[in-house]
Design an enzyme around this catalytic site. Sequence first.
Site, PDB file in Angstrom:
ATOM      1  N   LYS A  88       0.738  -1.250  -0.096  1.00  0.00           N
ATOM      2  CA  LYS A  88      -0.009  -0.140   0.140  1.00  0.00           C
ATOM      3  C   LYS A  88       0.975   1.130   0.111  1.00  0.00           C
ATOM      4  O   LYS A  88       0.312   2.338  -0.277  1.00  0.00           O
ATOM      5  CB  LYS A  88      -0.949  -0.002   1.049  1.00  0.00           C
ATOM      6  CG  LYS A  88      -2.084  -0.921   0.938  1.00  0.00           C
ATOM      7  CD  LYS A  88      -3.188  -0.826   2.024  1.00  0.00           C
ATOM      8  CE  LYS A  88      -4.156  -1.713   1.875  1.00  0.00           C
ATOM      9  NZ  LYS A  88      -5.381  -1.800   2.947  1.00  0.00           N
ATOM     10  N   HIS A  99      -2.384  -3.674  -4.791  1.00  0.00           N
ATOM     11  CA  HIS A  99      -1.260  -3.681  -3.340  1.00  0.00           C
ATOM     12  C   HIS A  99      -0.887  -5.192  -3.090  1.00  0.00           C
ATOM     13  O   HIS A  99       0.171  -5.469  -2.497  1.00  0.00           O
ATOM     14  CB  HIS A  99      -2.067  -3.018  -2.085  1.00  0.00           C
ATOM     15  CG  HIS A  99      -2.903  -3.812  -1.379  1.00  0.00           C
ATOM     16  ND1 HIS A  99      -4.342  -3.741  -1.770  1.00  0.00           N
ATOM     17  CD2 HIS A  99      -2.795  -4.883  -0.328  1.00  0.00           C
ATOM     18  CE1 HIS A  99      -4.903  -4.689  -0.866  1.00  0.00           C
ATOM     19  NE2 HIS A  99      -4.104  -5.234  -0.073  1.00  0.00           N
TER      20      HIS A  99
END
Length: 189
Positions: free
Chosen positions: A43, A68
Amino acid sequence: DEYTSGHSNRVGYFATLLGRELGLDEQELQMLEWAALLHDVGKIGIRDDVLKKPGKLTPEEFEHIKEHPVRSYEVVRDIPQLKAALDGVRHHHEHWNGRGYPDGLAGDAIPKQARIIQIADVFDALTTSRSYRKAFSWEKAMNILREEAGTVVDPQLVPVFERLIEREINEQRLTAEGQIAGATIGEGI
């Protein structure tokens, strides 16, 4: 960010509890914990305006956030000591019905490590306040997990997880809200 750090610690805690309950050996538990702690490290490459958006994501924003797990995998894959943690890092958003990401794995084709992390991840996400909603009670979170059993999450792991959450609450290691007793966001476990 502060939320992701605390979230990763809590997912590590819940995943390790579940792994221990399932009889994983110490090495498997260590790799499970590391995978859970690192599952969202990718992230870092997701835009803040998407991560912290207070409302519903657009389809384009959702596609961006879906990057992510692969980004996390790419960060961790070159660390030889973490090779056994890669399945959990990459596949924690696969769905039991095959409609998850990044690879569309289904059922038992999803590595067990990832299935364990997924339940811990969903439970913590539901029992923690987000920019777009307040935290649910642990009971509501378990209702959602039961509803998603067999479509999103492994249906055999949900009842095991529910028993251990109830035990943790009864033994006062978790609060009635499903939070780790005495812990604050960002604090280690």
